[in-house]
Every structure is written in structure tokens, then in C-alpha cells.
Enzyme design. Structure first.
Site, PDB file in Angstrom:
ATOM      1  N   TYR A  33     -55.706-128.835  15.723  1.00 60.27           N
ATOM      2  CA  TYR A  33     -57.069-128.932  15.205  1.00 60.27           C
ATOM      3  C   TYR A  33     -57.658-127.552  15.010  1.00 60.27           C
ATOM      4  O   TYR A  33     -57.132-126.550  15.509  1.00 60.27           O
ATOM      5  CB  TYR A  33     -57.943-129.764  16.146  1.00 60.27           C
ATOM      6  N   ARG A  52     -54.737-119.593  11.249  1.00 60.51           N
ATOM      7  CA  ARG A  52     -54.352-120.069  12.586  1.00 60.51           C
ATOM      8  C   ARG A  52     -53.857-121.512  12.526  1.00 60.51           C
ATOM      9  O   ARG A  52     -52.905-121.888  13.214  1.00 60.51           O
ATOM     10  CB  ARG A  52     -55.533-119.938  13.561  1.00 60.51           C
ATOM     11  N   ARG A 100     -43.619-145.912  18.028  1.00 57.68           N
ATOM     12  CA  ARG A 100     -43.716-145.025  19.185  1.00 57.68           C
ATOM     13  C   ARG A 100     -42.335-144.655  19.710  1.00 57.68           C
ATOM     14  O   ARG A 100     -41.588-145.493  20.210  1.00 57.68           O
ATOM     15  CB  ARG A 100     -44.546-145.687  20.298  1.00 57.68           C
ATOM     16  N   LYS A 149     -53.095-124.332  18.908  1.00 60.05           N
ATOM     17  CA  LYS A 149     -54.349-125.086  19.038  1.00 60.05           C
ATOM     18  C   LYS A 149     -54.058-126.582  18.944  1.00 60.05           C
ATOM     19  O   LYS A 149     -54.395-127.267  17.971  1.00 60.05           O
ATOM     20  CB  LYS A 149     -55.369-124.635  17.989  1.00 60.05           C
ATOM     21  N   GLU A 182     -58.589-117.617  30.054  1.00 61.41           N
ATOM     22  CA  GLU A 182     -59.678-117.865  29.114  1.00 61.41           C
ATOM     23  C   GLU A 182     -60.521-119.008  29.634  1.00 61.41           C
ATOM     24  O   GLU A 182     -60.227-119.593  30.677  1.00 61.41           O
ATOM     25  CB  GLU A 182     -59.126-118.199  27.729  1.00 61.41           C
ATOM     26  N   LEU A 207     -55.541-118.813  23.578  1.00 63.79           N
ATOM     27  CA  LEU A 207     -55.742-119.053  22.152  1.00 63.79           C
ATOM     28  C   LEU A 207     -56.406-117.812  21.554  1.00 63.79           C
ATOM     29  O   LEU A 207     -57.416-117.339  22.086  1.00 63.79           O
ATOM     30  CB  LEU A 207     -56.628-120.278  21.942  1.00 63.79           C
TER      31      LEU A 207
END
Length: 285
Positions: A33, A52, A100, A149, A182, A207
Site C-alpha cells: 500500500y 516506492r 486459498r 510497505k 521507527e 520503511l
């Protein structure tokens, strides 16, 4: 006005915006995302966010669902349809819908894409920046690649809830050696007693925030000293200032860590200046 979401090729009202139950983002958190700031109805630092995004997708071997030029049109149109002048736009891409199974689905499985946008209360955000925020520290128990991310954010969710339970706004994550990595949803910074602005290098342990990159440009422009190195919780406690950066917060001064005031317990001059100058160095599209 009803909010609008873009889902797999169509703009829909939020209540009608659905994903399939076997989407791998839902089943496995198999996706990535981006969150971009919207300011004055423009996207802030779209180019860097898309770079990114492309890197994260490549790291997980997920195909880009459309050319970046088309994706840009979708992002801007989602902002327009939601009439967002100041806020955020959220973009999520997963590996798609398949039976799945842990292994990747068959080649040619189409990635899924969702884009949403919402307004922020700018007055509330400025009030929070003027007051500063409290953070707590927690052991960093995330996987070894937070530089991707990914939508796999359960450790971050638990850290955010721990912060809320403690009456704080953010949690700073600490590695096995005692160094701050972070925040749960931000990059962490301190200003030392001699005025050096310090943040952890953008290796695989954090990140590489887009706001982090802009702030680095502001620091250089302001003639401040920047040092990218790890710092300990003890060093942060003794710092003159501390702050966090994120697309949703820009530059947010930190006034206490684990209940201990930082500096004089008020937003610092450097953090305040970096916030004030931030958008002069950001890109608008």
C-alpha cells in the site's frame, strides 16, 4: 456526500465497494500500500510514492495492475470524486483473487487494486503539532523486511493500541540492540544537545518514508547538520528535541517518551521549523 472508492476498475460508493472473500490481501496480507498526503487538492510527492510502490511490488513479485500513468489518473480522480482538498489518498494492491493456498496463484492472476481518499481536519492537525505528542517505546517484533510497505501490519496495530492505552499518540519500536528503528506508522528523529539532527539509516530495518526524504532536503536547505545513524532510547531521552515524520503527520514534534519530557517538554524550534518549511520542498501534482 457519499464517499467514493475505486475497486478493480470501477468507482463505487463506499457501502457498495466490495472485494472477493478469497482476495489474497484478506487471506494472507499478500499486498502492498501507499498513503499520500493531499494538500490543496494536489497529491504531495506522488513521484516518490509511486517509485516506492513499484519497489515494494517488485520485492513481493506482484505485477503492477496498470501503467503508472493510468494509476496516477485513478488516484487523482478518486481525490476529485471525494472532493478532498486536504487529507490523504490510500492505494492498495494485492496479488489478487485465487483459491486459498500459500503458494502463488497461477500466472496471469490479476492483481486487485483499491483506492480511497478522505479529508483531514487541518485545524486539529495544526493544534496537535503546536502541542506536540507523546510516544512510548516497545520491542520491535515485526518481520525482517519493514522496508517493504506491506499490508501485513498486525504488529503495528498492536503497538498503536499500546500507545493509545498509555495515553500516547505513537509507539517507537526498539531492536534487540536497544536502538530505535521507527514508529509504528512514522519515522523517528531526534535533535542532539549540539544541534545534530539524527535518524536511522534507511536500511531493511525501516520503511524509507517519503516525508523522511523531504525532511532531509529541508535540513540541507536550512543548513542543519544531518546524521543518519541508529540512536538508543537513552539518547532520545537526553535529546534536545524529538519528532516523527509521516505523510499523515508531516513533521510532528514529540514532547515526551515513556512519560519523560523531552527538552523543555514543548515542541522544539527545529521540528517546528522543519514542519513550517516542509511543503516548500515537496512536489505537488
Amino acid at each position: 456526500m457519499s464517499r467514493i472508492a475505486y475497486v478493480n476498475g470501477r468507482y463505487r460508493r463506499h457501502r457498495d465497494a466490495l472485494i472477493q472473500v478469497e482476495d489474497r490481501g484478506y487471506q494472507f496480507a499478500d499486498g502492498v500500500y501507499e498513503v499520500c498526503e493531499v494538500r490543496g487538492a494536489h497529491i504531495v510527492d506522488e513521484r516518490r510514492h509511486m517509485a516506492r510502490l513499484t519497489r515494494s511490488l517488485a520485492a513481493l513479485r506482484i505485477a503492477l495492475p496498470m501503467p503508472l500513468s493510468a494509476l496516477s489518473i485513478v488516484v487523482h480522480e478518486t481525490v476529485r470524486r471525494n472532493r478532498v482538498r486536504n487529507g490523504i489518498v490510500y492505494l492498495q494492491i494485492t496479488r489478487g483473487v485465487a483459491r486459498r493456498d500459500f503458494a502463488f496463484p497461477a500466472p496471469g492472476t490479476a492483481p486487485s487494486i483499491v483506492v480511497t481518499a478522505r479529508a483531514h481536519d487541518t485545524a486539529k492537525a495544526e493544534k496537535a503539532a503546536a502541542e506536540g505528542i507523546a510516544v512510548i517505546t516497545l520491542r520491535d517484533n515485526r518481520w525482517a523486511r519493514p522496508d517493504i510497505k506491506s499490508v501485513s501490519l498486525l504488529p503495528n496495530v498492536l503497538a498503536k493500541q499500546a500507545a493509545r492505552d498509555a495515553g500516547a499518540r505513537e509507539a517507537w519500536l526498539v531492536d534487540a540492540k536497544g536502538f530505535v528503528t521507527e514508529g509504528a506508522s512514522s519515522n523517528a528523529w531526534i535533535v542532539t544537545a549540539d544541534g545534530e539532527v539524527v535518524t536511522r539509516p534507511a536500511d531493511n530495518s525501516i520503511l524509507n518514508g517519503i516525508s523522511r526524504a523531504v525532511v532531509k532536503d529541508v535540513i540541507v536547505a536550512q543548513g542543519l547538520r544531518l546524521c543518519e545513524r541508529p540512536f538508543t532510547v537513552a539518547e532520545a531521552m537526553a535529546a534536545r528535541e524529538a519528532f516523527v515524520t509521516a505523510a499523515s503527520q508531516i513533521v510532528q514534534p514529540v514532547v515526551s517518551i515513556d512519560g519523560q519530557p523531552i527538552g523543555n517538554g514543548h515542541p522544539g524550534l527545529i521540528a517546528t521549523a522543519l514542519r513550517r518549511e516542509f511543503h516548500r520542498h515537496a512536489e505537488f501534482t
